[in-house]
Design a protein around this motif. Sequence first.
Motif, PDB file in Angstrom:
ATOM      1  N   LYS A   1       0.829  -1.199   0.000  1.00 40.58           N
ATOM      2  CA  LYS A   1       0.000   0.000   0.000  1.00 40.58           C
ATOM      3  C   LYS A   1       0.867   1.253   0.000  1.00 40.58           C
ATOM      4  CE  LYS A   1      -3.903  -1.873   2.678  1.00 40.58           C
ATOM      5  NZ  LYS A   1      -4.919  -1.874   1.613  1.00 40.58           N
ATOM      6  N   LYS A   2       0.386   2.258  -0.693  1.00 39.01           N
ATOM      7  CA  LYS A   2       1.018   3.575  -0.671  1.00 39.01           C
ATOM      8  C   LYS A   2       0.013   4.570  -0.116  1.00 39.01           C
ATOM      9  CE  LYS A   2       3.836   5.075  -3.853  1.00 39.01           C
ATOM     10  NZ  LYS A   2       4.421   5.574  -5.123  1.00 39.01           N
TER      11      LYS A   2
ATOM     12  N   ASN B   1      -5.514  -0.537  -3.900  1.00 45.09           N
ATOM     13  CA  ASN B   1      -5.218  -0.836  -2.499  1.00 45.09           C
ATOM     14  C   ASN B   1      -4.553   0.326  -1.768  1.00 45.09           C
ATOM     15  OD1 ASN B   1      -6.210  -3.534  -2.607  1.00 45.09           O
ATOM     16  ND2 ASN B   1      -4.323  -4.159  -3.647  1.00 45.09           N
ATOM     17  N   ASP B   2      -4.347   1.429  -2.465  1.00 42.54           N
ATOM     18  CA  ASP B   2      -3.670   2.563  -1.847  1.00 42.54           C
ATOM     19  C   ASP B   2      -4.623   3.362  -0.963  1.00 42.54           C
ATOM     20  OD1 ASP B   2      -1.432   1.790  -3.152  1.00 42.54           O
ATOM     21  OD2 ASP B   2      -1.378   3.457  -4.580  1.00 42.54           O
ATOM     22  N   LEU B   3      -4.043   4.256  -0.167  1.00 41.52           N
ATOM     23  CA  LEU B   3      -4.807   5.071   0.771  1.00 41.52           C
ATOM     24  C   LEU B   3      -4.718   6.547   0.394  1.00 41.52           C
ATOM     25  CD1 LEU B   3      -3.673   3.367   4.093  1.00 41.52           C
ATOM     26  CD2 LEU B   3      -5.752   2.908   2.773  1.00 41.52           C
TER      27      LEU B   3
ATOM     28  N   LEU C   1      -0.506   2.105   8.032  1.00 39.68           N
ATOM     29  CA  LEU C   1      -0.408   0.960   7.127  1.00 39.68           C
ATOM     30  C   LEU C   1      -0.686  -0.340   7.866  1.00 39.68           C
ATOM     31  CD1 LEU C   1       2.711   1.993   5.012  1.00 39.68           C
ATOM     32  CD2 LEU C   1       0.304   2.021   4.301  1.00 39.68           C
TER      33      LEU C   1
ATOM     34  N   SER D   1      -3.766  -2.963   7.150  1.00 39.31           N
ATOM     35  CA  SER D   1      -3.419  -4.337   6.762  1.00 39.31           C
ATOM     36  C   SER D   1      -4.168  -5.365   7.600  1.00 39.31           C
ATOM     37  CB  SER D   1      -1.907  -4.552   6.911  1.00 39.31           C
ATOM     38  OG  SER D   1      -1.524  -4.612   8.287  1.00 39.31           O
TER      39      SER D   1
ATOM     40  N   SER E   1      -9.971  -4.913   6.945  1.00 34.83           N
ATOM     41  CA  SER E   1     -10.279  -4.675   5.534  1.00 34.83           C
ATOM     42  C   SER E   1     -11.534  -3.836   5.340  1.00 34.83           C
ATOM     43  CB  SER E   1     -10.455  -6.015   4.810  1.00 34.83           C
ATOM     44  OG  SER E   1     -11.518  -6.763   5.391  1.00 34.83           O
TER      45      SER E   1
ATOM     46  N   SER F   1      -9.818   4.657   2.022  1.00 34.57           N
ATOM     47  CA  SER F   1      -9.443   3.810   0.893  1.00 34.57           C
ATOM     48  C   SER F   1      -9.971   4.415  -0.404  1.00 34.57           C
ATOM     49  CB  SER F   1     -10.034   2.406   1.077  1.00 34.57           C
ATOM     50  OG  SER F   1     -11.456   2.464   1.001  1.00 34.57           O
ATOM     51  N   LYS F   2      -9.497   3.911  -1.505  1.00 38.99           N
ATOM     52  CA  LYS F   2      -9.986   4.378  -2.807  1.00 38.99           C
ATOM     53  C   LYS F   2     -11.467   4.059  -2.969  1.00 38.99           C
ATOM     54  CE  LYS F   2      -9.067   4.063  -7.776  1.00 38.99           C
ATOM     55  NZ  LYS F   2      -8.211   3.449  -8.833  1.00 38.99           N
TER      56      LYS F   2
END
Length: 228
Positions: free
Chosen positions: A2-3, A94-96, A115, A119, A122, A169-170
């Motif tokens: 994840k970024k 999956n990025d933030l 992060l 993780s 979910s 989250s996206k």
Amino acid sequence: MKKIHIFYRHYNIQGRDFKGRPHWFDFEKCFINLLKTIEGKNVDLHLIMDGSIDTNFIKNYKDKYTLHSVQAGSDYESYLETYKYIKTLDIGDNDLIYFLENDYLHVEGWVEKILDLFSIYSNLDYVSLYDHGDKYFDPAYDDLVSKIFTSNNHHWRTIPSTCGSYVISKNIFLEDEDINTGGPGDHYKFLHLNEIRDRFVLTPIPGLSTHCMEGLLSPTIDWEKINS
């Protein structure tokens, strides 16, 4: 991996303003603090600048961020422009996304703790890094009931609402666009999100950041020391 994509909203101001700040508050120190806490981390920093950077301290750090200039003229319009900008970017599923206002300080290690949290769980909705000081003394929250969560290295709790700085989250970014861009005001927006979509806000105990407002700082942390 994840970024975290940070969208830091700033405007043409420097030093301090007159909004009930701690005596040590300074916009540039908030920005420097952020840069220090994300250095070498899996983080992209986008500066959403409402106005010109030419006469602002922020120009001295041009190599640290991707600049997106807007002419919004208000906090809410700047937020809307930020939403539009994010939608043009290729952000991983999956990025933030971290919406961040320009008057926050952060503790070292916040990136890893965010992060880690995402993780483990979910189904997170909105995560603020700010342990809201008013939840400990405002009579409006005397009957507040929070659910407590743990990650590998921190405690978290649910609260009804937060300010304009939060991580999502996206999926949540896209699903809640209609409500998030439907009008100004933070508190009632989050109450509406909870009522309509069963969204919840999670905050850390102790805080990983603070909103720099006198009397409302995240408790138990020496923010003046961090600021200096």
